[in-house]
Structure formats: C-alpha cells, structure tokens
Design a protein around this motif. Structure first.
Motif, PDB file in Angstrom:
ATOM      1  N   GLN A 193      39.520  40.303  47.117  1.00 49.88           N
ATOM      2  CA  GLN A 193      39.690  41.242  45.996  1.00 49.88           C
ATOM      3  C   GLN A 193      38.670  42.055  45.941  1.00 49.88           C
ATOM      4  O   GLN A 193      38.482  43.469  45.626  1.00 49.88           O
ATOM      5  CB  GLN A 193      39.922  40.367  44.700  1.00 49.88           C
ATOM      6  CG  GLN A 193      41.264  40.038  44.679  1.00 49.88           C
ATOM      7  CD  GLN A 193      41.622  38.979  43.347  1.00 49.88           C
ATOM      8  OE1 GLN A 193      40.387  38.510  42.787  1.00 49.88           O
ATOM      9  NE2 GLN A 193      42.803  38.877  42.890  1.00 49.88           N
ATOM     10  N   LYS A 194      37.173  41.598  46.036  1.00 52.36           N
ATOM     11  CA  LYS A 194      36.121  42.367  45.697  1.00 52.36           C
ATOM     12  C   LYS A 194      35.955  43.537  46.859  1.00 52.36           C
ATOM     13  O   LYS A 194      35.583  44.632  46.622  1.00 52.36           O
ATOM     14  CB  LYS A 194      34.965  41.440  46.002  1.00 52.36           C
ATOM     15  CG  LYS A 194      33.447  42.066  45.792  1.00 52.36           C
ATOM     16  CD  LYS A 194      32.493  41.320  45.912  1.00 52.36           C
ATOM     17  CE  LYS A 194      31.000  41.625  45.334  1.00 52.36           C
ATOM     18  NZ  LYS A 194      30.428  42.680  46.404  1.00 52.36           N
ATOM     19  N   GLN A 228      38.407  46.198  45.785  1.00 53.82           N
ATOM     20  CA  GLN A 228      37.819  47.047  44.694  1.00 53.82           C
ATOM     21  C   GLN A 228      36.820  47.864  45.123  1.00 53.82           C
ATOM     22  O   GLN A 228      36.752  49.185  44.706  1.00 53.82           O
ATOM     23  CB  GLN A 228      37.367  46.019  43.668  1.00 53.82           C
ATOM     24  CG  GLN A 228      38.686  45.260  42.943  1.00 53.82           C
ATOM     25  CD  GLN A 228      38.005  44.208  42.025  1.00 53.82           C
ATOM     26  OE1 GLN A 228      36.711  43.866  41.914  1.00 53.82           O
ATOM     27  NE2 GLN A 228      38.669  43.674  41.236  1.00 53.82           N
ATOM     28  N   ASP A 229      36.065  47.507  46.118  1.00 52.90           N
ATOM     29  CA  ASP A 229      35.018  48.398  46.458  1.00 52.90           C
ATOM     30  C   ASP A 229      35.638  49.752  47.411  1.00 52.90           C
ATOM     31  O   ASP A 229      35.202  50.643  47.199  1.00 52.90           O
ATOM     32  CB  ASP A 229      34.123  47.607  47.574  1.00 52.90           C
ATOM     33  CG  ASP A 229      33.082  46.774  46.834  1.00 52.90           C
ATOM     34  OD1 ASP A 229      33.061  46.887  45.529  1.00 52.90           O
ATOM     35  OD2 ASP A 229      32.562  45.752  47.290  1.00 52.90           O
ATOM     36  N   ARG A 281      38.759  35.695  46.254  1.00 49.40           N
ATOM     37  CA  ARG A 281      37.873  36.618  45.766  1.00 49.40           C
ATOM     38  C   ARG A 281      37.152  37.603  46.525  1.00 49.40           C
ATOM     39  O   ARG A 281      36.891  38.667  46.174  1.00 49.40           O
ATOM     40  CB  ARG A 281      36.905  35.618  45.046  1.00 49.40           C
ATOM     41  CG  ARG A 281      37.407  35.232  43.677  1.00 49.40           C
ATOM     42  CD  ARG A 281      36.049  34.314  42.951  1.00 49.40           C
ATOM     43  NE  ARG A 281      36.576  33.028  42.211  1.00 49.40           N
ATOM     44  CZ  ARG A 281      36.329  31.799  42.400  1.00 49.40           C
ATOM     45  NH1 ARG A 281      35.414  31.615  43.354  1.00 49.40           N
ATOM     46  NH2 ARG A 281      36.820  30.902  41.793  1.00 49.40           N
ATOM     47  N   GLN A 282      36.860  37.128  47.840  1.00 52.61           N
ATOM     48  CA  GLN A 282      36.158  38.084  48.771  1.00 52.61           C
ATOM     49  C   GLN A 282      37.157  39.244  49.024  1.00 52.61           C
ATOM     50  O   GLN A 282      36.518  40.265  48.965  1.00 52.61           O
ATOM     51  CB  GLN A 282      35.746  37.388  49.819  1.00 52.61           C
ATOM     52  CG  GLN A 282      34.470  36.514  49.865  1.00 52.61           C
ATOM     53  CD  GLN A 282      34.257  35.689  51.039  1.00 52.61           C
ATOM     54  OE1 GLN A 282      35.224  35.626  51.966  1.00 52.61           O
ATOM     55  NE2 GLN A 282      33.271  34.770  51.138  1.00 52.61           N
TER      56      GLN A 282
END
Length: 102
Positions: A26-27, A30-31, A23-24
C-alpha cells in the motif's frame, strides 16, 4: 496445551507477516500515485515540430506572397503584378483606368 500455544504463536506470526507485506504494498502504491500526481501537475515542455512538408510549403508560400494593391475605381484588391497605372493611381484593369475619375 503447549502444542496449542505453538500453533497459536505460528498463526500470529503468519498473520503479522501478511499484514506487514500488505502495508508495504500500500505504501509503495501511494508513493507511486503521489509521484504521478506531481508529474501531472508540472507543465510538460512542448516538443518542437520538425520542419516537414507542410512547414516547408507554408514557408515557401510566405516567400512567394505578393503585395496586394487596391483599385482606385472599384476598391478591389489585386496582385501588384497586374496593376495598370494612370495619372499616379493604381487600377485593376485597363477598362477601369480608362474610366473618368470620380
């Protein structure tokens, strides 16, 4: 039975840790993608060209440009340095200056 519960708890922790890292990542991705999209949407200033050989040559040609005149007889444009004036009119050659005016 306690060993089984311990292994089950350990497996749950490992799965939780792996999902958290995914999740980290992916975040972060995306950023970065959003930042790139915003940067692409903003107009980029155009760099000013440095005066090189071509720019200096163009400036020199503009300075060396000569005024062009139109012949009163044939209408051809020619450089002002080659003019033949007769009766206040400009001609491209002595032959056209000698011809009778129409």
């Amino acid at each position: 039975m306690t060993k089984f519960l311990m292994w089950l708890a350990l497996a749950a922790l490992v799965i939780f840790a792996i999902r958290s890292k995914i999740r980290q990542a992916q975040k972060r991705y995306q950023d970065q993608f959003r930042q790139q999209q915003q940067a692409a949407a903003q107009p980029q200033p155009q760099p000013q060209p440095q005066p090189g050989y071509k720019a200096r040559a163009a400036a020199q040609a503009a300075n060396d440009a000569e005024v062009m005149l139109q012949c009163a007889h044939c209408g051809v444009f020619y450089p002002a340095s080659e003019t033949v004036q007769t009766n206040g009119r400009d001609y491209c050659s002595a032959a056209h200056a000698a011809l009778p005016s129409a």
